[in-house]
Design a protein around this motif. Structure first.
Motif, PDB file in Angstrom:
ATOM      1  N   GLU A  26     -29.278  21.687 -17.052  1.00 16.93           N
ATOM      2  CA  GLU A  26     -29.118  22.819 -17.792  1.00 16.93           C
ATOM      3  C   GLU A  26     -27.589  22.745 -18.557  1.00 16.93           C
ATOM      4  OE1 GLU A  26     -29.573  25.839 -14.850  1.00 16.93           O
ATOM      5  OE2 GLU A  26     -31.546  25.034 -14.680  1.00 16.93           O
ATOM      6  N   PRO A  27     -27.700  23.403 -19.842  1.00 15.51           N
ATOM      7  CA  PRO A  27     -26.371  23.542 -20.800  1.00 15.51           C
ATOM      8  C   PRO A  27     -25.329  23.843 -20.062  1.00 15.51           C
ATOM      9  CG  PRO A  27     -28.130  23.807 -22.032  1.00 15.51           C
ATOM     10  CD  PRO A  27     -28.773  23.892 -20.715  1.00 15.51           C
ATOM     11  N   GLU A  28     -25.551  25.140 -19.102  1.00  8.51           N
ATOM     12  CA  GLU A  28     -24.677  25.982 -18.662  1.00  8.51           C
ATOM     13  C   GLU A  28     -23.914  25.241 -17.401  1.00  8.51           C
ATOM     14  OE1 GLU A  28     -28.266  27.491 -17.413  1.00  8.51           O
ATOM     15  OE2 GLU A  28     -27.550  27.406 -19.016  1.00  8.51           O
ATOM     16  N   ARG A  29     -24.546  24.095 -16.716  1.00  8.08           N
ATOM     17  CA  ARG A  29     -23.911  23.576 -15.860  1.00  8.08           C
ATOM     18  C   ARG A  29     -23.381  22.269 -16.023  1.00  8.08           C
ATOM     19  NH1 ARG A  29     -26.936  24.650 -10.298  1.00  8.08           N
ATOM     20  NH2 ARG A  29     -27.589  26.775 -10.639  1.00  8.08           N
ATOM     21  N   ILE A  30     -23.231  21.715 -17.554  1.00 10.31           N
ATOM     22  CA  ILE A  30     -22.691  20.609 -17.630  1.00 10.31           C
ATOM     23  C   ILE A  30     -21.271  20.322 -17.258  1.00 10.31           C
ATOM     24  CG2 ILE A  30     -22.038  19.063 -19.846  1.00 10.31           C
ATOM     25  CD1 ILE A  30     -24.419  20.083 -21.202  1.00 10.31           C
ATOM     26  N   GLY A  31     -20.499  21.443 -17.180  1.00  9.73           N
ATOM     27  CA  GLY A  31     -19.164  21.094 -16.609  1.00  9.73           C
ATOM     28  C   GLY A  31     -19.077  20.768 -15.275  1.00  9.73           C
TER      29      GLY A  31
END
Length: 77
Positions: free
Chosen positions: A9-14
């Motif tokens: 998911e893009p918000e969990r890339i970090g």
């Protein structure tokens, strides 16, 4: 194209980047320990080979001296 589902998911890339970096650091540390152990075992095995080589040389010199002594005793008798 809005129905496309991402594996990460893009918000969990970090979070994924941080976890991957920590795993890479652990791999680097374990490889450094492995290299140190390989170096130590190589040095120890080379030292053992050198000691065995010197023992073989000493035994060969002792046999050479041992063979020469009876020959001189037989000549004098």
């Amino acid at each position: 194209m809005s129905d496309f589902k991402h594996i990460i998911e893009p918000e969990r890339i970090g979070l994924w980047v941080a976890v991957t970096f920590i795993i890479a650091l652990l791999a680097l540390g374990s490889s450094a320990v492995a290299l140190k152990r390989i170096y130590e075992s190589t040095v120890i095995s080379q030292a053992e080979a050198l000691v065995l080589f010197h023992r073989v040389q000493a035994l060969e010199q002792g046999k050479a001296l041992g063979k020469a002594e009876p020959a001189t005793e037989n000549k004098t008798n």
